[in-house]
Design a protein around this motif. Structure first.
Motif, mmCIF file in Angstrom:
data_model
loop_
_atom_site.group_PDB
_atom_site.id
_atom_site.type_symbol
_atom_site.label_atom_id
_atom_site.label_comp_id
_atom_site.label_asym_id
_atom_site.label_seq_id
_atom_site.Cartn_x
_atom_site.Cartn_y
_atom_site.Cartn_z
ATOM 1 N N ASP A 159 0.859 -1.192 0.000
ATOM 2 C CA ASP A 159 0.000 0.000 0.000
ATOM 3 C C ASP A 159 0.894 1.240 0.000
ATOM 4 O O ASP A 159 1.637 1.475 0.950
ATOM 5 C CB ASP A 159 -0.890 -0.031 1.242
ATOM 6 N N ILE A 160 0.853 1.997 -1.094
ATOM 7 C CA ILE A 160 1.695 3.201 -1.184
ATOM 8 C C ILE A 160 0.846 4.483 -1.219
ATOM 9 O O ILE A 160 1.335 5.529 -1.667
ATOM 10 C CB ILE A 160 2.631 3.138 -2.407
ATOM 11 N N THR A 161 -0.368 4.382 -0.729
ATOM 12 C CA THR A 161 -1.246 5.562 -0.740
ATOM 13 C C THR A 161 -0.547 6.758 -0.076
ATOM 14 O O THR A 161 -0.588 7.874 -0.602
ATOM 15 C CB THR A 161 -2.561 5.237 -0.005
ATOM 16 N N ASP A 162 0.141 6.493 1.051
ATOM 17 C CA ASP A 162 0.760 7.595 1.803
ATOM 18 C C ASP A 162 2.049 8.106 1.172
ATOM 19 O O ASP A 162 2.502 9.200 1.512
ATOM 20 C CB ASP A 162 1.066 7.144 3.245
ATOM 21 N N THR A 163 2.688 7.315 0.319
ATOM 22 C CA THR A 163 3.961 7.745 -0.267
ATOM 23 C C THR A 163 3.815 8.068 -1.759
ATOM 24 O O THR A 163 4.818 8.351 -2.425
ATOM 25 C CB THR A 163 5.063 6.670 -0.079
ATOM 26 N N PHE A 164 2.584 8.056 -2.252
ATOM 27 C CA PHE A 164 2.358 8.319 -3.682
ATOM 28 C C PHE A 164 2.909 9.686 -4.107
ATOM 29 O O PHE A 164 3.499 9.822 -5.183
ATOM 30 C CB PHE A 164 0.857 8.229 -3.996
ATOM 31 N N GLY A 165 2.754 10.689 -3.254
ATOM 32 C CA GLY A 165 3.247 12.031 -3.595
ATOM 33 C C GLY A 165 4.749 12.033 -3.834
ATOM 34 O O GLY A 165 5.253 12.706 -4.746
ATOM 35 N N ARG A 166 5.477 11.260 -3.031
ATOM 36 C CA ARG A 166 6.943 11.209 -3.206
ATOM 37 C C ARG A 166 7.309 10.401 -4.440
ATOM 38 O O ARG A 166 8.301 10.669 -5.102
ATOM 39 C CB ARG A 166 7.592 10.642 -1.951
ATOM 40 N N LYS A 167 6.503 9.385 -4.756
ATOM 41 C CA LYS A 167 6.740 8.627 -6.002
ATOM 42 C C LYS A 167 6.569 9.552 -7.220
ATOM 43 O O LYS A 167 7.393 9.536 -8.136
ATOM 44 C CB LYS A 167 5.752 7.458 -6.083
ATOM 45 N N ILE A 168 5.520 10.360 -7.193
ATOM 46 C CA ILE A 168 5.294 11.281 -8.309
ATOM 47 C C ILE A 168 6.436 12.305 -8.392
ATOM 48 O O ILE A 168 6.944 12.618 -9.481
ATOM 49 C CB ILE A 168 3.925 11.983 -8.161
ATOM 50 N N ALA A 169 6.871 12.805 -7.239
ATOM 51 C CA ALA A 169 8.001 13.753 -7.232
ATOM 52 C C ALA A 169 9.244 13.094 -7.813
ATOM 53 O O ALA A 169 10.003 13.713 -8.583
ATOM 54 C CB ALA A 169 8.253 14.241 -5.811
ATOM 55 N N ALA A 170 9.478 11.832 -7.461
ATOM 56 C CA ALA A 170 10.632 11.099 -8.008
ATOM 57 C C ALA A 170 10.487 10.970 -9.523
ATOM 58 O O ALA A 170 11.434 11.238 -10.280
ATOM 59 C CB ALA A 170 10.742 9.726 -7.349
ATOM 60 N N LEU A 171 9.299 10.599 -9.979
ATOM 61 C CA LEU A 171 9.094 10.435 -11.430
ATOM 62 C C LEU A 171 9.283 11.758 -12.171
ATOM 63 O O LEU A 171 9.864 11.793 -13.257
ATOM 64 C CB LEU A 171 7.698 9.870 -11.698
ATOM 65 N N ARG A 172 8.833 12.844 -11.563
ATOM 66 C CA ARG A 172 8.970 14.151 -12.233
ATOM 67 C C ARG A 172 10.432 14.586 -12.309
ATOM 68 O O ARG A 172 10.760 15.485 -13.094
ATOM 69 C CB ARG A 172 8.134 15.200 -11.492
ATOM 70 N N SER A 173 11.299 13.977 -11.507
ATOM 71 C CA SER A 173 12.731 14.287 -11.619
ATOM 72 C C SER A 173 13.283 13.857 -12.971
ATOM 73 O O SER A 173 14.311 14.361 -13.409
ATOM 74 C CB SER A 173 13.515 13.577 -10.512
ATOM 75 N N HIS A 174 12.591 12.917 -13.633
ATOM 76 C CA HIS A 174 13.082 12.412 -14.931
ATOM 77 C C HIS A 174 12.491 13.259 -16.064
ATOM 78 O O HIS A 174 11.803 12.761 -16.959
ATOM 79 C CB HIS A 174 12.696 10.940 -15.095
ATOM 80 N N ALA A 175 12.782 14.546 -16.017
ATOM 81 C CA ALA A 175 12.126 15.479 -16.944
ATOM 82 C C ALA A 175 12.437 15.143 -18.401
ATOM 83 O O ALA A 175 11.585 15.347 -19.277
ATOM 84 C CB ALA A 175 12.556 16.901 -16.614
ATOM 85 N N SER A 176 13.618 14.619 -18.678
ATOM 86 C CA SER A 176 13.977 14.329 -20.076
ATOM 87 C C SER A 176 13.138 13.187 -20.655
ATOM 88 O O SER A 176 13.079 13.009 -21.870
ATOM 89 C CB SER A 176 15.465 13.974 -20.189
#
Ligand SMILES: [Zn+2]
Length: 239
Positions: A182-199
């Motif tokens: 269950d990653i409901t509580d850490t989803f925001g950090r997962k999205i932030a991590a994914l957005r780091s891959h801007a290229s």
């Protein structure tokens, strides 16, 4: 299965910079929050990534390494190892097994997370040939290479890397998941991590929506309450 309290260190082996963030960043945030040391080993340099043809391939390597390093920080990971294999050309070779066994013996993880060696016909995006080659080599490096003192004896003789037994492997992108986190509580950090891959990400808004769809389906498959988000894994135990 190992309790997280029994796990001191986890090694995440991936093919490309960004794989870990699509497949497992929410779970990794939970592990680092629990005080577990997590290291990443990225096999390729990512030089076949992105869609901007004006970016030189040498620059792409530098960009992607920086992006993965920034993404790792979002989920509490600061130890990254880049093996530098050319992107798109990975094969499950003896040399790759040796390179992965070296990292395992160096870091001595209790748990390894890696891609699936099997093609997932339901989610072809997870079945990139590099992912399958890295998954096959990682499983071979876990058993038998890293634990057997007579496998790649040069690791012990020349590099003083003692054998090490990994007790558990978590496969990401498996066609046969056995475990849902269950990653409901850490989803925001997962999205932030994914957005780091801007290229690599052309549609950051749509990305979040797609992720919510995939992770919501995984949560439902795992029997979690409605509205939850989950990452799924096939867990293998080793004696
Ligand atoms: Zn990938």
């Amino acid at each position: 299965m190992l309790e997280d309290a029994e796990v001191g260190r986890i090694l995440v082996i991936t093919a490309h910079p960004d794989d870990v963030d699509f497949g497992a960043a929410g779970t990794i945030a939970r592990w680092t929050d629990a005080g577990i040391e997590v290291s990443y080993c990225v096999v390729t340099n990512g030089d076949a990534g992105g869609s901007d043809r004006s970016v030189s391939r040498a620059d792409m390597v530098t960009i992607r390494q920086a992006e993965q390093t920034a993404a790792a920080k979002q989920v509490g990971v600061y130890d990254l190892h880049f093996l530098g294999y050319p992107d798109g050309l990975v094969e499950p070779t003896i040399g790759l097994r040796r390179d992965l066994a070296r990292v395992i013996r160096l870091l001595r993880p209790n748990r390894v997370l890696c891609p699936s060696p099997d093609r997932n016909y339901q989610r072809m995006g997870t079945s990139h040939p590099d992912h399958r080659a890295v998954g096959a080599s990682a499983l071979d490096a876990v058993y038998p290479d890293s634990r057997n003192p007579f496998a790649f004896p040069e690791l012990l003789a020349a590099e003083k890397l003692e054998p090490w037994t990994v007790r558990e492997v978590w496969i990401s992108g498996s066609p046969a998941p056995t475990h849902y986190v269950d990653i409901t509580d850490t989803f925001g950090r997962k999205i932030a991590a994914l957005r780091s891959h801007a290229s690599q990400i052309s549609d950051p808004v749509g990305l979040e929506e797609r992720l919510r769809g995939w992770l919501g389906s995984a949560a439902a498959a795992g029997g979690l309450p409605a509205g939850s988000l989950a990452e799924s894994f096939q867990v293998l135990e080793y004696g």
